[in-house]
Motif scaffolding. Structure first.
Motif, PDB file in Angstrom:
ATOM      1  N   GLN A 172      38.893  45.929  31.473  1.00 50.43           N
ATOM      2  CA  GLN A 172      38.000  44.613  32.869  1.00 50.43           C
ATOM      3  C   GLN A 172      37.163  44.241  31.591  1.00 50.43           C
ATOM      4  N   LEU A 173      36.978  44.697  30.135  1.00 52.95           N
ATOM      5  CA  LEU A 173      36.008  44.149  29.557  1.00 52.95           C
ATOM      6  C   LEU A 173      35.857  43.437  28.913  1.00 52.95           C
ATOM      7  N   LEU A 174      37.566  42.784  28.692  1.00 57.27           N
ATOM      8  CA  LEU A 174      38.394  41.919  27.800  1.00 57.27           C
ATOM      9  C   LEU A 174      37.824  40.576  29.126  1.00 57.27           C
ATOM     10  N   SER A 175      38.342  40.953  29.958  1.00 60.73           N
ATOM     11  CA  SER A 175      38.688  40.383  31.289  1.00 60.73           C
ATOM     12  C   SER A 175      37.229  39.816  32.317  1.00 60.73           C
ATOM     13  N   HIS A 176      36.180  40.411  32.073  1.00 66.63           N
ATOM     14  CA  HIS A 176      34.722  40.057  32.665  1.00 66.63           C
ATOM     15  C   HIS A 176      35.407  40.650  34.073  1.00 66.63           C
ATOM     16  N   ARG A 177      36.312  41.853  34.505  1.00 65.25           N
ATOM     17  CA  ARG A 177      35.585  41.712  35.355  1.00 65.25           C
ATOM     18  C   ARG A 177      35.401  43.636  35.746  1.00 65.25           C
ATOM     19  N   THR A 229      36.957  44.546  41.061  1.00 68.26           N
ATOM     20  CA  THR A 229      36.973  43.941  42.376  1.00 68.26           C
ATOM     21  C   THR A 229      37.036  42.073  41.896  1.00 68.26           C
ATOM     22  N   ASP A 230      35.949  41.882  41.321  1.00 70.99           N
ATOM     23  CA  ASP A 230      35.928  39.980  40.955  1.00 70.99           C
ATOM     24  C   ASP A 230      35.572  40.010  39.665  1.00 70.99           C
ATOM     25  N   PRO A 344      46.520  34.802  33.002  1.00 67.85           N
ATOM     26  CA  PRO A 344      44.531  35.572  33.643  1.00 67.85           C
ATOM     27  C   PRO A 344      45.124  36.062  34.770  1.00 67.85           C
ATOM     28  N   ARG A 345      43.923  37.080  34.552  1.00 67.88           N
ATOM     29  CA  ARG A 345      43.170  38.046  35.329  1.00 67.88           C
ATOM     30  C   ARG A 345      42.961  37.576  36.633  1.00 67.88           C
TER      31      ARG A 345
END
Length: 430
Positions: A172-177, A229-230, A344-345
């Protein structure tokens, strides 16, 4: 809008534009009396979306420009160099750019290293690359995943207890989520006594920011959404990844980058400084606040600790191209890991291109249905970008100094049009 109000609008909106896309997710935070923030307008598009727009434009009319990369000395190369000159004539202080293909490479520069200096910018000059640091830090993280130190599902809590809410993961940190606030804007706002003062805003940029300061801001600023969630762009997420790397390796981020990214990728002119000031052939940073603002600010005093692992690297266009090539061709991580980073996530976000693990993608003007992969960076006074084809055969990179803070707060037109350089560079990779 009077002059004082306009100055306030620039000072406030500038806090939304640190080391990353021009309108970071932190703009969604509720305002409070510690760190006031303005509403974000539709005009506040991130640099990454501008890059994506340029890629789409290049793709739309790229077929007639396939001859742009025929080797040095061609008319097309002269046209690229002329585009750099035009960008400086329009208002940029300096620009350095590079295109690499299987048949050769082109690089050039225009402008001067300092706003009021005479030394000409050169193609191999260094500059602050801001969020282009993120794919480099993501590479270090994925190296630890390959070693078995972590998995992508490892919670931050397992490595740095109490820093983030339970359940926030490395992926989540790596993908900004993760939903984490970007936090750099919070730090700046909390240190200002007069949020309308541009002088104070740029003065605060020279103050040191410690890891404890970053964590305090992360825990004080409102989170944007529930983890996973986003998509919401977060400098703080990458600062935390840097702290996690230091915790498990016992080595500084600077040391890790030098030995596990810069050296194997052949990035001989790159560094991760922790103090203000620059030395040697460097493109100095300046910020333009418009004729109704406070004019130009020179920014050699700013402290890179504000960005840390989210955006403190200095590099060159050649080194950035070497990095992206090394990443996708298996010199930094295994091929399978590189493919995972590129996947892509988040897809079809309204402002950001499709985002993977520290890397995003934009349409490839040369390959129907294909993609180019990389990142951008927006430091206080420099805009930059690097992209590569997935086979590592084609790269492009640029750095532009003289960042425009006046548009769209002050002026109806930007100081210069980056697409005037980006579009022909993208076409030149074909």
């Amino acid at each position: 809008m009077d002059r004082t109000t306009r100055r306030a609008a620039i000072a406030l909106s500038a806090t939304l534009a640190l080391a990353a896309p021009l309108a970071v997710a932190g703009s969604a935070h509720a305002a409070d009396d510690r760190s006031p923030r303005p509403a974000v307008t539709a005009a506040d598009a991130p640099l990454s979306e501008l890059v994506a727009d340029a890629a789409r434009e290049a793709k739309a009319d790229g077929a007639q420009n396939r001859a742009l990369a025929q080797g040095p000395g061609t008319p097309a190369d002269d046209a690229l160099s002329a585009a750099l000159d035009d960008l400086v004539a329009d208002g940029a202080i300096a620009v350095t750019a590079r295109v690499e293909t299987a048949s050769g490479s082109w690089s050039d520069a225009a402008g001067t290293r300092e706003r009021e200096g005479r030394a000409p910018a050169r193609a191999r000059d260094r500059f602050w690359v801001a969020s282009n640091t993120k794919p480099m830090v993501a590479t270090l993280v994925m190296q630890e995943v390959e070693k078995g130190t972590w998995t992508l599902d490892t919670p931050v809590e397992d490595v740095l207890p109490g820093v983030m809410p339970a359940g926030v993961t490395i992926e989540q940190l790596l993908s900004h989520r993760s939903g984490a606030p970007t936090a750099t804007d919070w730090i700046v706002g909390s240190r200002m006594t007069d949020p309308t003062s541009l002088d104070e805003y740029f003065e605060v940029m020279g103050q040191e920011v410690t890891p404890a300061d970053h964590i305090e801001a992360l825990q004080s600023a409102p989170w944007v959404h529930e983890p996973g969630t986003d998509f919401s762009y977060s400098n703080a997420g990458y600062v935390v990844l840097g702290l996690m790397l230091e915790e498990v390796t016992g080595r500084s981020v600077e040391n890790l980058l030098e030995h596990r990214v810069f050296a194997p990728a052949g990035m001989r002119q790159s560094a991760y400084p922790d103090d203000p000031g620059v030395r040697g052939p460097f493109l100095h940073e300046s910020a333009y606040t418009g004729p109704e603002g406070a004019g130009w600010y020179d920014l050699d005093h700013w402290d890179p600790s504000l960005f840390a692992a989210a955006g403190a690297v200095t590099s060159t266009t050649e080194d950035l191209a070497d990095f992206t090539e090394a990443l996708v061709t298996g010199r930094l991580v295994d091929a399978e890991t590189a493919e995972d980073m590129l996947e892509p996530r988040t897809v079809d976000h309204e402002l950001f291109p499709d985002y993977g693990l520290g890397v995003y993608r934009v349409p490839d003007p040369c390959v129907p249905g294909g993609w180019l992969y990389g990142h951008d960076g927006a430091s206080l006074g420099t805009l930059s970008m690097t992209l590569t084809s997935p086979d590592g055969e084609r790269q492009l990179s640029f750095g532009v100094t003289g960042r425009d803070y006046a548009y769209p707060v002050y002026t109806d037109e930007p100081l210069y049009d980056l697409n005037s350089v980006l579009v022909p560079m993208l076409q030149a990779t074909c």
